[in-house]
Design an enzyme around this catalytic site. Structure first.
Site, PDB file in Angstrom:
ATOM      1  CE1 TYR A   3      -4.144   1.935   1.262  1.00  0.00           C
ATOM      2  CE2 TYR A   3      -2.348   3.460   1.700  1.00  0.00           C
ATOM      3  CZ  TYR A   3      -3.691   3.221   1.525  1.00  0.00           C
ATOM      4  OH  TYR A   3      -4.588   4.253   1.613  1.00  0.00           O
ATOM      5  CG  ASP A  45      12.760   6.995   1.921  1.00  0.00           C
ATOM      6  OD1 ASP A  45      11.768   6.359   1.531  1.00  0.00           O
ATOM      7  OD2 ASP A  45      12.988   8.168   1.542  1.00  0.00           O
ATOM      8  CE1 TYR A  53       4.269   3.014   1.942  1.00  0.00           C
ATOM      9  CE2 TYR A  53       5.900   4.723   2.365  1.00  0.00           C
ATOM     10  CZ  TYR A  53       5.530   3.563   1.724  1.00  0.00           C
ATOM     11  OH  TYR A  53       6.418   2.944   0.869  1.00  0.00           O
ATOM     12  CE  LYS A 107       6.833  -0.923   2.786  1.00  0.00           C
ATOM     13  NZ  LYS A 107       6.484  -2.095   1.937  1.00  0.00           N
ATOM     14  CD1 TRP A 135      12.377   9.354  -2.288  1.00  0.00           C
ATOM     15  CD2 TRP A 135      13.454  10.845  -3.564  1.00  0.00           C
ATOM     16  NE1 TRP A 135      12.600  10.474  -1.518  1.00  0.00           N
ATOM     17  CE2 TRP A 135      13.258  11.408  -2.277  1.00  0.00           C
ATOM     18  CE3 TRP A 135      14.125  11.585  -4.521  1.00  0.00           C
ATOM     19  CZ2 TRP A 135      13.694  12.695  -1.940  1.00  0.00           C
ATOM     20  CZ3 TRP A 135      14.564  12.866  -4.187  1.00  0.00           C
ATOM     21  CH2 TRP A 135      14.343  13.413  -2.920  1.00  0.00           C
TER      22      TRP A 135
END
Length: 285
Positions: A60, A101, A124, A128, A146
């Site tokens: 997600y 990150d 988020y 993670k 990224w």
């Protein structure tokens, strides 16, 4: 050898298929074939397929929407790796879990090491980080940043669209990190799978950049390749000038020295990989 790859329609999933080493058969699944929020479905799949390796490239990733959908974000980003870990437990088979990150708070002034303390600032990022924990000590966990690829939904292609539509753009200049080409990330994931040493690893392209730096480079390289007929005016702005529901880390450069030493491979600069990606984008029309 059989690998199970989730998120096959995403940019990383496609890259994993394109770079798979010889000797690997791949069972590649998209969201229609596997609901990652369904732990029972994951258990049944692993029992049926008996993979030697699971590459969990799905996630997600709607960073801002996660602030209003925390349960779904955690169900996919933490629940799925937990289900895979349980299904693979005591089998000698390996889970490769892709992370981000965003598990860091961005307060560091130097590259984050795999062992550095995490402090996610968004739903988020927290989901993670929970996924890393759920994957367990026998997993290979790879944080990245990224990510972009030709044909995918990402910053590069969004910028190309906006640069064609507008004469001027404003892009955040006080968030520092590193772009990562999905193909390079995929090669690292396969390489770490071959090494088969559980632990936490980092992968990104060489160099650092702000989003503004990245946007300027996209404009320059796209013009050189004929993807843009003209370059728009790009103005650097502060994060405060572009508020978002989710907080982004202001500095999220990952220290990848351990990964590069283990794999003994080249560390290619992000701008070089950007050129390669844009050439691929051009061939897609």
């Amino acid at each position: 050898m059989k690998a199970l790859i989730t998120g096959v329609n995403g940019q990383l999933g496609k890259a994993l298929l394109a770079t798979r080493p010889g000797g690997w058969d791949c069972v590649a699944l998209d969201r229609s074939a596997l609901d990652l929020s369904d732990a029972d479905a994951i258990a049944r799949l692993v029992d049926t397929e008996q993979p030697d390796l699971v590459l969990n490239a799905a996630a997600y990733t709607a960073v801002d929407r996660a602030e209003s959908e925390p349960d779904l974000a955690h169900a996919i980003n933490a629940g799925a790796p937990e289900a895979f870990a349980r299904a693979l437990a005591n089998s000698g088979k390996r889970l490769v879990q892709v992370s981000t990150d965003f598990v860091f708070d961005g307060s560091s002034g130097q590259g984050y090491l795999p062992e550095d303390a995490r402090n996610p600032q968004s739903v988020y990022g927290a989901s993670k980080a929970a996924g890393e924990d759920a994957a367990g000590s026998e997993a290979i966990i790879v944080r990245t940043s990224w990510v972009y690829a030709a044909g995918g939904a990402n910053f590069v292609r969004t910028m190309l669209r906006l640069m064609r539509e507008r004469d001027s753009l404003s892009v955040v200049a006080d968030q520092i990190g590193t772009p990562t080409w999905a193909t390079g990330l995929a090669n690292t994931l396969w390489g770490l799978a071959a090494e088969d040493q559980p632990g936490v690893y980092h992968h990104r392209d060489a160099g650092v950049a702000s989003w503004y730096d990245f946007a300027v480079a996209i404009a320059e390289e796209a013009q050189a390749l004929g993807l843009l007929s003209r370059g728009p005016s790009i103005t650097p702005i502060a994060t405060a000038d572009y508020p978002t529901p989710a907080k982004r880390p202001s500095f999220s450069v990952l220290d990848v020295s351990g990964t590069r030493k283990l794999l003994g491979d080249a560390h290619i600069h992000w701008r070089t990989n950007l050129k390669t990606m844009l050439k691929e984008e051009k061939t897609l029309g």
